[in-house]
Design a protein around this motif. Structure first.
Motif, PDB file in Angstrom:
ATOM      1  N   UNK A  99      -9.062  10.447   6.630  1.00  0.00           N
ATOM      2  CA  UNK A  99      -9.415  10.782   8.011  1.00  0.00           C
ATOM      3  C   UNK A  99     -10.532   9.865   8.522  1.00  0.00           C
ATOM      4  N   UNK A 100     -11.475   9.518   7.660  1.00  0.00           N
ATOM      5  CA  UNK A 100     -12.527   8.579   8.058  1.00  0.00           C
ATOM      6  C   UNK A 100     -11.921   7.227   8.405  1.00  0.00           C
ATOM      7  N   UNK A 101     -10.926   6.794   7.627  1.00  0.00           N
ATOM      8  CA  UNK A 101     -10.262   5.521   7.910  1.00  0.00           C
ATOM      9  C   UNK A 101      -9.622   5.502   9.271  1.00  0.00           C
ATOM     10  N   UNK A 133      -2.210   7.025   1.114  1.00  0.00           N
ATOM     11  CA  UNK A 133      -1.989   8.463   1.286  1.00  0.00           C
ATOM     12  C   UNK A 133      -0.673   8.746   1.998  1.00  0.00           C
ATOM     13  N   UNK A 134      -0.314   7.904   2.959  1.00  0.00           N
ATOM     14  CA  UNK A 134       0.980   8.077   3.618  1.00  0.00           C
ATOM     15  C   UNK A 134       2.122   7.888   2.621  1.00  0.00           C
ATOM     16  N   UNK A 135       1.961   6.920   1.722  1.00  0.00           N
ATOM     17  CA  UNK A 135       2.982   6.725   0.693  1.00  0.00           C
ATOM     18  C   UNK A 135       3.144   7.938  -0.196  1.00  0.00           C
ATOM     19  N   UNK A 136       2.038   8.663  -0.449  1.00  0.00           N
ATOM     20  CA  UNK A 136       2.105   9.870  -1.276  1.00  0.00           C
ATOM     21  C   UNK A 136       2.955  10.963  -0.634  1.00  0.00           C
ATOM     22  N   UNK A 137       3.055  10.946   0.689  1.00  0.00           N
ATOM     23  CA  UNK A 137       3.779  12.005   1.399  1.00  0.00           C
ATOM     24  C   UNK A 137       5.279  11.757   1.478  1.00  0.00           C
ATOM     25  N   UNK A 138       5.725  10.577   1.070  1.00  0.00           N
ATOM     26  CA  UNK A 138       7.143  10.235   1.207  1.00  0.00           C
ATOM     27  C   UNK A 138       7.965  11.048   0.224  1.00  0.00           C
ATOM     28  N   UNK A 139       8.862  11.911   0.700  1.00  0.00           N
ATOM     29  CA  UNK A 139       9.698  12.702  -0.210  1.00  0.00           C
ATOM     30  C   UNK A 139      10.706  11.817  -0.931  1.00  0.00           C
ATOM     31  N   UNK A 183       0.829  -1.203   0.000  1.00  0.00           N
ATOM     32  CA  UNK A 183       0.000   0.000   0.000  1.00  0.00           C
ATOM     33  C   UNK A 183       0.870   1.262   0.000  1.00  0.00           C
ATOM     34  N   UNK A 184       1.943   1.245   0.793  1.00  0.00           N
ATOM     35  CA  UNK A 184       2.857   2.387   0.796  1.00  0.00           C
ATOM     36  C   UNK A 184       3.502   2.561  -0.582  1.00  0.00           C
ATOM     37  N   UNK A 185       3.890   1.431  -1.202  1.00  0.00           N
ATOM     38  CA  UNK A 185       4.502   1.493  -2.525  1.00  0.00           C
ATOM     39  C   UNK A 185       3.520   2.051  -3.554  1.00  0.00           C
ATOM     40  N   UNK A 186       2.230   1.705  -3.415  1.00  0.00           N
ATOM     41  CA  UNK A 186       1.213   2.240  -4.322  1.00  0.00           C
ATOM     42  C   UNK A 186       1.134   3.760  -4.188  1.00  0.00           C
ATOM     43  N   UNK A 196      -5.701   5.004   3.663  1.00  0.00           N
ATOM     44  CA  UNK A 196      -4.873   5.726   4.635  1.00  0.00           C
ATOM     45  C   UNK A 196      -3.392   5.475   4.367  1.00  0.00           C
ATOM     46  N   UNK A 197      -3.009   4.214   4.152  1.00  0.00           N
ATOM     47  CA  UNK A 197      -1.603   3.897   3.926  1.00  0.00           C
ATOM     48  C   UNK A 197      -1.144   4.335   2.538  1.00  0.00           C
TER      49      UNK A 197
END
Length: 636
Positions: A108-110, A338-344, A82-85, A335-336
């Motif tokens: 946020x709902x998740x 979206x976290x992957x999207x934030x990885x610089x 999921x993070x890789x996605x 949720x995960x």
């Protein structure tokens, strides 16, 4: 060429049957590329305009699904897929197909649903049973990790006073006034989302180590809420503001439990026969309490946790959990992602990425320093005392929220956010494998602790005593069925208890059985050497009542195969969950296989015939009296 590639993948990836064909994996990879190219083309045609909520969800789920299929085939944790996605479709390192704000509300709902389910599974009575272990670990872990963090980051060069420009391990950071405090605080929190998901997949939430882990996470969530409430007034702290925040928290908890007791209970009883309405009412309750928390200027996450805890007191909580879990998984996947999207992109600042690696090592080490000594001192044994810090060796998603707010308040510099994101990613990836292989790691660490003189619970002494005076009946593992069996044995033939030895690693069970005068050997069935040291060579009957879904690190088939060597003259009773599994156990050497569902069906058929014939007017009261007189080891 294709045949060489096929054999290489089979030899090195060792995929399961059905997923072991490289063309399927290559096909999934091609599908992902096709999806991404199609979405990219559509985005280019639209001039790069925002996709909006629906398209953002669609692209995120497609990418997560394909990479999850690849990850499953390669036997990798789905969380990393999921993070890789998120990385692949996000704006930082990927194609920029989705922006986090496109699915921000869904994310946020998740998180709200995740905390609601944690509250539903939060049995306060069970947490209370841990007594000092949970209180010391829950309160002490954050406090000690925070102090360790202050020391670690101070040694690196972070300060609480000017100057705020740091050169740390070759990395230039334009620091803020509260960098040191923020870093020490956020590295003290572990990820509820990651830990609960992985322990749920391993069926370990209800184990002793799992419940202690969950208890520590609940305390961490409370610490996080305190941190969130202190942030606005950090630059100008006032006692009155702090008291106001605490008062609002007490009001939220008090109102929730009062409404739950006098209003929600009556509503749930009225709709209990309508599963669909039960789900809707439960979700309505969750978001109502979140709304109340928002009105009190508290976090929505705190409201969800309190809402779930209020419902956990009712008998309907299991049904609600079963219905919400699939909804929760959908939102948590996003949720995960979206976290992957934030990885610089680490290539943009490679030195900062290596610094995050050093911080990640500190995070993992700090969990062992803060949790192992108190848990071991409180006689939880090496196994539990090591599994809990292994489970908690990552940075929390709350850390990202806290740091983002810190930037908005101008407490810290943006570089600190990047450092925390890198640390979150590294610890998430590493701890995913640590939890997956936690029992193997615990075995290695346990042997190392033993060499340092940190002995386990008195299992060795009990084992030597058992070897000196071997018992005829061995009960492997102690859970619900074993507890009921022991109670029945006590009523029918108490003399047999003198010939019984129990092998289990739960300290609570250990203490209660010793109090009852029953021989118990502290040992983990996942390590088959335990059976050698438990003095089972002369046993005449060995019983395993625990199904494979509850056993950790082994299964009934492995136990039967090993028992054939350890005690070849013993009769072996094992447990299976299907007729096919039972046949395999018989072939392996079991003398009798328990099929709980078959035994239940037989008893139910007898009860049906009795109720039809006799009417059963006195049966209900007889059963109620029998249950009142029950005094099992695992009573609750």
């Amino acid at each position: 060429m294709e045949s060489h590639l096929r054999s290489f993948l089979r030899r090195h990836l060792r995929l399961r049957r059905g997923l072991s064909r490289p063309p399927r994996l290559l096909g999934a990879g091609a599908a992902l590329a096709l999806v991404l190219l199609t979405c990219g083309a559509a985005r280019a045609e639209s001039g790069g305009s925002a996709h909006g909520l629906l398209s953002g969800i669609g692209i995120s789920i497609m990418a997560a699904g394909i990479l999850a299929f690849l990850g499953h085939g390669l036997k990798q944790p789905l969380l990393l897929a999921y993070l890789a996605a998120g990385i692949a479709i996000g704006p930082q390192c990927g194609l920029g197909l989705v922006q986090k704000q496109d699915i921000g509300t869904i994310v946020e709902i998740g998180l709200i649903l995740l905390l609601f389910m944690i509250g539903l599974e939060l049995d306060l009575k069970k947490l209370k049973e841990f007594g000092r272990s949970l209180m010391v670990a829950g309160i002490g872990q954050f406090a000690l990790c925070f102090l360790l963090g202050l020391g670690f980051f101070a040694l690196l060069g972070f300060t609480v006073g000017p100057p705020y420009d740091y050169l740390i391990l070759g990395v230039h950071l334009g620091g803020g006034e509260y960098d040191l405090l923020y870093l020490a605080a956020v590295t003290s929190l572990s990820s509820t989302a990651i830990v609960v998901k992985l322990l749920h997949e391993k069926f370990e939430l209800d184990t002793l180590a799992g419940r202690l882990t969950l208890g520590v996470l609940v305390f961490q969530d409370l610490w996080a809420i305190i941190l969130l409430s202190l942030q606005p007034t950090l630059a100008d702290p006032r006692l009155l503001n702090l008291l106001q925040e605490l008062t609002d928290g007490v009001i939220l908890v008090g109102l929730s439990f009062l409404l739950s007791k006098y209003l929600l209970g009556a509503i749930l009883r009225r709709v209990a026969k309508s599963p669909e309405l039960m789900l809707v009412i439960s979700l309505a309750w969750c978001f109502a309490i979140c709304g109340l928390a928002h009105q009190l200027e508290l976090s929505l996450e705190m409201g969800a946790l309190v809402a779930g805890a209020a419902i956990s007191t009712f008998p309907y909580n299991v049904d609600v959990i079963a219905k919400i879990v699939s909804i929760r998984d959908f939102f948590i996947t996003l949720f995960f992602v979206a976290l992957g999207m934030e990885i610089p992109n680490p290539l943009d600042n490679l030195s900062l990425f290596w610094l995050a690696g050093a911080v990640s090592v500190f995070v993992i080490a700090s969990r062992f320093v803060s949790l192992y000594p108190p848990l071991y001192a409180l006689k939880n044994g090496n196994r539990v005392s090591l599994l809990v810090p292994l489970n908690l060796s990552q940075v929390s998603e709350f850390a990202l929220v806290i740091v983002a707010l810190g930037i908005s308040y101008k407490h810290i510099a943006p570089d600190i956010m990047t450092l925390v994101i890198y640390t979150f990613v590294i610890t998430s990836a590493v701890s995913t494998y640590m939890i997956k292989y936690s029992h193997t790691l615990q075995g290695w660490l346990g042997r190392g602790a033993a060499r340092l003189g940190l002995r386990d619970l008195p299992g060795a002494a009990a084992a030597s005593e058992a070897a000196a005076a071997p018992k005829e009946i061995a009960l492997l593992g102690f859970f619900r069925t074993a507890s009921a069996f022991l109670e029945k044995l006590q009523a029918l033939n108490p003399d047999l208890l003198e010939q019984l030895v129990v092998v289990d690693f739960n300290p609570k069970v250990h203490r209660e059985l010793v109090r009852r005068g029953i021989k118990v050997v502290y040992g983990d069935l996942g390590h088959l050497d335990t059976l050698h040291h438990a003095g089972l060579a002369e046993a005449k009957l060995v019983i395993s009542t625990i199904p494979d879904t509850v056993l950790v690190g082994t299964d009934n088939l492995k136990l039967v195969q090993h028992l054939e060597k350890v005690c070849p003259r013993a009769r072996i009773v094992a447990t299976a969950e299907s007729p096919a599994a039972a046949l395999k156990l018989y072939e392996a050497g079991a003398d009798y296989v328990l099929l709980p569902q078959t035994l239940t069906a037989d008893h139910l058929a007898q009860m049906l015939e009795y109720l039809r014939r006799e009417g059963g007017s006195d049966l209900k009261e007889q059963e109620r009296q029998r249950l009142r007189d029950h005094r099992e080891v695992l009573q609750s």
